[in-house]
Each structure stands twice: as C-alpha cells, then as structure tokens.
Design a protein around this motif. Sequence first.
Motif, short mmCIF file in Angstrom:
data_model
loop_
_atom_site.label_atom_id
_atom_site.label_comp_id
_atom_site.label_asym_id
_atom_site.label_seq_id
_atom_site.Cartn_x
_atom_site.Cartn_y
_atom_site.Cartn_z
N THR A 66 106.87 48.55 9.40
CA THR A 66 106.37 47.40 8.63
C THR A 66 107.49 46.62 7.95
O THR A 66 107.23 45.63 7.28
CB THR A 66 105.34 47.86 7.56
OG1 THR A 66 106.03 48.65 6.58
CG2 THR A 66 104.24 48.68 8.19
N THR A 67 108.74 47.06 8.12
CA THR A 67 109.88 46.33 7.54
C THR A 67 110.65 45.60 8.64
O THR A 67 110.70 46.08 9.78
CB THR A 67 110.85 47.29 6.83
OG1 THR A 67 111.44 48.16 7.82
CG2 THR A 67 110.14 48.13 5.78
N ALA A 88 100.20 51.09 12.94
CA ALA A 88 100.88 51.43 11.67
C ALA A 88 99.84 52.15 10.82
O ALA A 88 98.65 52.12 11.14
CB ALA A 88 101.38 50.17 10.95
N GLY A 89 100.28 52.79 9.75
CA GLY A 89 99.32 53.44 8.86
C GLY A 89 98.36 52.42 8.27
O GLY A 89 98.70 51.24 8.13
N GLY A 90 97.16 52.87 7.94
CA GLY A 90 96.17 51.98 7.33
C GLY A 90 96.36 51.87 5.83
O GLY A 90 96.92 52.77 5.21
N PHE A 104 97.61 43.06 -1.37
CA PHE A 104 97.21 42.31 -0.17
C PHE A 104 98.42 42.01 0.73
O PHE A 104 98.33 42.12 1.95
CB PHE A 104 96.51 40.99 -0.55
CG PHE A 104 95.05 41.19 -0.88
CD1 PHE A 104 94.12 41.37 0.14
CD2 PHE A 104 94.62 41.23 -2.19
CE1 PHE A 104 92.77 41.59 -0.15
CE2 PHE A 104 93.27 41.45 -2.49
CZ PHE A 104 92.35 41.62 -1.48
N ILE A 105 99.55 41.65 0.11
CA ILE A 105 100.74 41.33 0.91
C ILE A 105 101.17 42.56 1.70
O ILE A 105 101.51 42.47 2.89
CB ILE A 105 101.90 40.83 0.00
CG1 ILE A 105 101.51 39.52 -0.69
CG2 ILE A 105 103.20 40.67 0.80
CD1 ILE A 105 101.33 38.33 0.20
N ARG A 106 101.14 43.74 1.05
CA ARG A 106 101.53 44.98 1.76
C ARG A 106 100.60 45.24 2.94
O ARG A 106 101.05 45.57 4.04
CB ARG A 106 101.48 46.19 0.80
CG ARG A 106 102.84 46.55 0.22
CD ARG A 106 102.82 47.92 -0.45
NE ARG A 106 101.88 47.96 -1.57
CZ ARG A 106 102.18 47.52 -2.80
NH1 ARG A 106 103.36 47.02 -3.06
NH2 ARG A 106 101.28 47.57 -3.76
N ALA A 107 99.30 45.06 2.73
CA ALA A 107 98.34 45.30 3.82
C ALA A 107 98.53 44.28 4.94
O ALA A 107 98.51 44.63 6.13
CB ALA A 107 96.91 45.24 3.28
N LEU A 108 98.72 43.02 4.57
CA LEU A 108 98.93 41.99 5.59
C LEU A 108 100.20 42.27 6.37
O LEU A 108 100.24 42.12 7.61
CB LEU A 108 99.00 40.60 4.94
CG LEU A 108 97.69 40.09 4.34
CD1 LEU A 108 97.93 38.83 3.51
CD2 LEU A 108 96.66 39.80 5.42
N ASP A 109 101.27 42.68 5.68
CA ASP A 109 102.52 43.00 6.35
C ASP A 109 102.32 44.11 7.38
O ASP A 109 102.77 44.02 8.51
CB ASP A 109 103.58 43.46 5.32
CG ASP A 109 104.59 42.37 5.04
OD1 ASP A 109 104.73 41.46 5.87
OD2 ASP A 109 105.25 42.44 3.99
N ALA A 110 101.63 45.18 6.96
CA ALA A 110 101.51 46.36 7.81
C ALA A 110 100.56 46.12 8.98
O ALA A 110 100.86 46.49 10.12
CB ALA A 110 101.03 47.55 6.99
N ASN A 111 99.40 45.53 8.70
CA ASN A 111 98.32 45.56 9.70
C ASN A 111 98.02 44.21 10.33
O ASN A 111 97.12 44.10 11.16
CB ASN A 111 97.06 46.17 9.07
CG ASN A 111 97.29 47.60 8.62
OD1 ASN A 111 97.23 47.90 7.43
ND2 ASN A 111 97.59 48.48 9.54
N LEU A 113 100.90 41.18 10.06
CA LEU A 113 102.15 40.48 10.39
C LEU A 113 103.09 41.34 11.23
O LEU A 113 103.86 40.81 12.04
CB LEU A 113 102.82 39.99 9.10
CG LEU A 113 101.95 39.01 8.30
CD1 LEU A 113 102.61 38.64 6.98
CD2 LEU A 113 101.65 37.75 9.12
N THR A 114 103.03 42.68 11.06
CA THR A 114 103.89 43.54 11.89
C THR A 114 103.48 43.47 13.37
O THR A 114 104.34 43.21 14.22
CB THR A 114 103.88 44.99 11.36
OG1 THR A 114 104.59 44.99 10.12
CG2 THR A 114 104.54 45.96 12.32
N PRO A 115 102.21 43.67 13.71
CA PRO A 115 101.87 43.53 15.14
C PRO A 115 102.16 42.13 15.68
O PRO A 115 102.59 41.99 16.83
CB PRO A 115 100.37 43.86 15.21
CG PRO A 115 99.90 44.00 13.81
CD PRO A 115 101.08 44.21 12.93
N ILE A 116 101.96 41.11 14.85
CA ILE A 116 102.25 39.75 15.32
C ILE A 116 103.75 39.60 15.60
O ILE A 116 104.16 39.06 16.63
CB ILE A 116 101.75 38.70 14.30
CG1 ILE A 116 100.22 38.68 14.30
CG2 ILE A 116 102.31 37.31 14.63
CD1 ILE A 116 99.60 37.76 13.24
#
Length: 258
Positions: A66-67, A88-90, A104-111, A113-116
């Motif tokens: 996620t980084t 990624a982890g939920g 919210f930013i952490r969740a958006l990043d992980a689930n 923006l990371t796959p995108i």
Amino acid sequence: MDLGIRGRRAVVTAASKGLGRGCAEALAEAGVDLVINARGAEALEATAEALRAKGVSVTAIAADITTPEGRAKVLEAAGAVDILVTNAGGPPPGLWSDWSRDDFIRALDANMLTPIALMQALMPGMIDRGWGRVVNITSNSVKSPIAQLGLSNSARAGLTGFVAGTARQVAPMGVTINNLLPGIHDTDRADALDRGVSAAEGLTMEEARVKRAATIPARRYGTAAEFGAMCAFLCSAHAGFIVGQNISLDGGAHNATI
Ligand code: NAP
C-alpha cells in the motif's frame, strides 16, 4: 482442464496467506511463474518455498504494497508480467460516525488506489503484448454492504467503478479485468472478524463461527483453494470473453435473483 497459461508470469500481491495465497497456489499449479508479496518476510518465504515445490519459479518481495516504496520494489522484481492479481489487507471494522479523514485515506490507499496503481503500471505492457489478465480481490460488501466494514464498503466501491470503465477500454487489446468478491472464507481475516463477534456478543469463537456460517446458504465458510481455482480460471486462456465482471464467491450469501 489445461488452463493454457503454463510459462506465463504473474504478480500476486498480499499472497503469503489466505485468499492471495490460494490464488498463487492455483496459478502455480497451472504452471505460472510468480512474483509474490506480503509484509512479513518469514511467512512469505515459507509460502514461496511451498509454491516452488510445484515446479515454478517464485520471487518473494517483502514489502507493504500500500506504499509507493513497496509497490516500486514489487514492480521492479516483476518486470513484464502477463497476469496481475491485486490484494491487500482489509480495513478495520468500526462505526460510521467514528472514522476520520485519515481513516478513509488509509482505506482508499489500500483497497482502491493501490490496485489502480498496479494496473496503471502493468497493463501498458500487457496491452503492447496483446494479452493480459487482471483479477482484483475485492469483497462481497460491494454488493451487500457490511455495516461495521464501512471503510471497506467505500473503498472497494471506488475500485469497482474504476474497473467497470477501464475493463471496457482495455478489452479490445486482449486484456481482461475482473473482480472476485469473497464472502466469508476460512482465513486469518475471518478469524479476526469472528473474534470481534465473540467479544461483542459474549460467544465462544466456535459459537461465533457457527452463527456466521448459519447466515450462508452453503452453511460453511469458503476455502482459499476454491477461491484460487476461480481466480486461476479467470486468468486462463479460456476466460478472454469475461470482461468487467464482479463475481461473488459467497456460498449464496448475497440474496439476489441476478
Ligand atoms: P488474510 O488471511 O489476513 O491474509 C492477508 C494477506 O495479505 C497476508 O498474506 C498478509 O501478509 C498480506 N497483507 C496484508 N496487508 C498487506 C500489505 N499492506 N502489503 C502486503 N501484503 C499485505 O486475509 P484474507 O482473508 O485472505 O483477505 C484478503 C482480502 O480479502 C482482504 O482485503 C479482505 O478484507 C478481503 N475479504 C476477505 C474475506 C474473508 O472472509 N476472508 C471476505 C471478504 C473480503 P502480511 O500481514 O505479512 O503483510
């Protein structure tokens, strides 16, 4: 069935355990060489060893996917790949009124923006070569919201919207994108959620599990092996006409006619 992908190369992120590992195992059984990732090096290396025993080459990259730094390490090891499975982890459970902008930013990043970001990095090569497969592990919560998992409901809905439009743009170039939506599966993540139910309702873990299984028409949790088999089929030579779909693997839990 021969999946027709022997000798292809795949990246599977968040794959040392659970559903990601199930996907990596099924791809290895189909003869696909792998780059796998997770944060914890020890479990990741153990999984890599088990996959190598199936006769494929496996590169293991310990990093937080996620980084930006973690993704750069994975992408450098990946090079040109034909198949991408994102995971990624939920996000943690909680209450709608408590989540901050940072949550919210952490969740958006992980689930989301990371796959995108992984698709943006790897799909141009697939398009150039005229063949590619992307499977995103999302959640049944995209169809049936889970109240305490509002961060997951939100982030995964965003990814689902991106895939819906993008899948139709890359399909003419031989690249398919589909989402696999797990319902309740027997993994560490399910144990963590069961622990929450057990603590909140004063149940033993076994009682919490029986209670959740009773909500599933199949009356049991799914397995990582079943999940991986579906993922490998979506990555196969036979799945080129499956485009932009959201496929629930949930034992019938999502109650809908179509
Ligand atoms: P799991 O059993 O907890 O496994 C998670 C895997 O992802 C582990 O290998 C973990 O290794 C790795 N991981 C977690 N965060 C990571 C990160 N930031 N970077 C790299 N690797 C990471 O989880 P699971 O049940 O397979 O769930 C997979 C996904 O499906 C999750 O997003 C989950 O929310 C979703 N889902 C699961 C269920 C279910 O019932 N199991 C249902 C619906 C949705 P490290 O901890 O070492 O990094």
